[in-house]
Design an enzyme around this catalytic site. Sequence first.
Site, short mmCIF file in Angstrom:
data_model
loop_
_atom_site.label_atom_id
_atom_site.label_comp_id
_atom_site.label_asym_id
_atom_site.label_seq_id
_atom_site.Cartn_x
_atom_site.Cartn_y
_atom_site.Cartn_z
N ASN A 136 52.95 40.94 39.49
CA ASN A 136 51.53 41.10 39.20
C ASN A 136 50.73 40.97 40.49
O ASN A 136 50.38 39.87 40.91
CB ASN A 136 51.09 40.03 38.18
CG ASN A 136 49.60 40.10 37.89
OD1 ASN A 136 48.94 41.07 38.25
ND2 ASN A 136 49.09 39.08 37.23
N CYS A 139 46.11 40.57 39.47
CA CYS A 139 45.37 39.63 38.63
C CYS A 139 43.97 39.41 39.20
O CYS A 139 43.82 38.95 40.33
CB CYS A 139 46.09 38.28 38.54
SG CYS A 139 45.19 37.15 37.47
N ASN A 201 46.30 46.97 35.06
CA ASN A 201 45.83 45.63 34.69
C ASN A 201 44.36 45.74 34.27
O ASN A 201 43.81 46.83 34.19
CB ASN A 201 45.98 44.69 35.90
CG ASN A 201 46.21 43.24 35.47
OD1 ASN A 201 45.57 42.77 34.53
ND2 ASN A 201 47.09 42.54 36.14
N THR A 278 45.72 43.32 24.02
CA THR A 278 44.55 42.84 23.30
C THR A 278 44.59 43.19 21.81
O THR A 278 44.16 42.40 20.98
CB THR A 278 43.27 43.41 23.96
OG1 THR A 278 43.26 42.99 25.33
CG2 THR A 278 42.01 42.93 23.29
C1 LIG Z 1 44.15 36.88 27.75
C2 LIG Z 1 44.86 37.79 28.71
C3 LIG Z 1 45.73 37.25 29.67
C4 LIG Z 1 46.39 38.08 30.58
N1 LIG Z 1 47.26 37.54 31.48
C5 LIG Z 1 47.98 38.36 32.30
C6 LIG Z 1 48.97 37.83 33.20
O1 LIG Z 1 49.25 36.62 33.23
N2 LIG Z 1 49.63 38.69 34.01
C7 LIG Z 1 49.39 40.05 33.99
O2 LIG Z 1 50.02 40.79 34.73
N3 LIG Z 1 48.47 40.58 33.15
C8 LIG Z 1 47.77 39.78 32.32
N4 LIG Z 1 46.86 40.32 31.44
C9 LIG Z 1 46.63 41.78 31.42
C10 LIG Z 1 47.45 42.45 30.31
O3 LIG Z 1 48.84 42.23 30.48
C11 LIG Z 1 47.17 43.98 30.24
O4 LIG Z 1 47.59 44.58 31.44
C12 LIG Z 1 45.68 44.30 30.02
O5 LIG Z 1 45.10 43.38 29.11
C13 LIG Z 1 45.46 45.73 29.50
O6 LIG Z 1 46.06 45.95 28.24
P1 LIG Z 1 45.31 45.75 26.81
O7 LIG Z 1 43.98 46.45 26.89
O8 LIG Z 1 46.25 46.34 25.80
O9 LIG Z 1 45.16 44.28 26.64
C14 LIG Z 1 46.17 39.49 30.53
C15 LIG Z 1 45.30 40.02 29.56
C16 LIG Z 1 44.65 39.20 28.66
C17 LIG Z 1 43.74 39.83 27.63
#
Ligand SMILES: Cc1cc2nc3c(=O)[nH]c(=O)nc-3n(C[C@H](O)[C@H](O)[C@H](O)COP(=O)(O)O)c2cc1C
Length: 325
Positions: A136, A139, A201, A278
């Site tokens: 990652n 972030c 991300n 999400t």
């Molecule tokens: C609450 C939350 C925590 C997240 N923590 C991480 C993380 O620790 N590492 C990471 O690479 N992405 C993290 N993400 C990003 C997600 O893995 C993903 O890439 C991003 O939310 C887009 O996808 P989505 O719209 O389906 O959620 C996080 C997202 C959310 C909503």
Amino acid sequence: MGAASENLTRPLQLNFCGLDFASPIVLLSGCVGFGEEYTRIAGFSNRDAGAVVLKGTTLQPRLGNAPHRVYETPAGMLNAIGLQNPGADFVVRRILPELDFSETRFIANVSGSTVDEYVEVTRRFDQSPIDAIEINISCPNVKEGGVAFGNYPDMSAQVVAACRQVTDKPLITKLSPNQTNIRENARRCIEAGSDALSVINTIMGMAIDVQSRRPVIGNVQGGLSGPAIKPIALLKVHQVYEVARRHHVPIIGQGGITTAVDALEFIIAGASAVGVGTSLFYDPMVCKKINAGITEYLTAQGLASVEQLVGTLRVSEADATAQAD
Ligand SMILES: Cc1cc2nc3c(=O)[nH]c(=O)nc-3n(C[C@H](O)[C@H](O)[C@H](O)COP(=O)(O)O)c2cc1C
């Protein structure tokens, strides 16, 4: 390929960097804890996903950011968790032995403040049963490292090359959408040894409480996810695919996927696998619906496998050249 596929149809199966996925769906980092969180919900099964990505892990334990850490927005959410996690040694020694590797493939998500930290965390996962390692470099919620590495191709390549030295497991690099030239970053990460790419991300955003005139999120800014970012994510996958396909490097497309049609759009744009994050928060059963919808579409289109659909976007040569400039 084990019990993972018993409820899923054959056309959904794929090979991702040498790993057998029972479905193109990948449960995304930060949205499913360390792979156990949703298994407590009746009807939910990790077997409905081809892979599950664990929460971002650093070398030392982290408490994460001050509250508020999440905030619902129209068609999405902001989060600034700040990589709360128990540290790499705890994850490897205490959490991984509890996971059922017959259910699905498990992928670690590695974060750090320095190149050395990325390397040390990667080294620990290399010496564990984990199936693959996602780096990652994107972030948006930590002060050092994170997106600072992901927004500069030189630094991204440096992190990937250093991690590559310490593992032969499949290495997936998670790219940041918060940068001007994602194609160039993708190319540099592939040349540095990345076997696959995660695109994208979260996108940086903020919210303000007008009564207090303070930022809602304790960290001031947070990462926007959910349906609000889907069109942006789709374009980034389309752009990265132009580079990745030349190197035969697969993409995990993600950002706002909620339905089978969303997933199909990402696959047609060039994603071999599709991330769901999400949307799990408001429908933990979403994977079953997406798997069923993809299967139905493949049958209707006369396709024997989801792999045949990857990157089948119909654009003219002239359009493709214009877009690449
Ligand atoms: C609450 C939350 C925590 C997240 N923590 C991480 C993380 O620790 N590492 C990471 O690479 N992405 C993290 N993400 C990003 C997600 O893995 C993903 O890439 C991003 O939310 C887009 O996808 P989505 O719209 O389906 O959620 C996080 C997202 C959310 C909503």
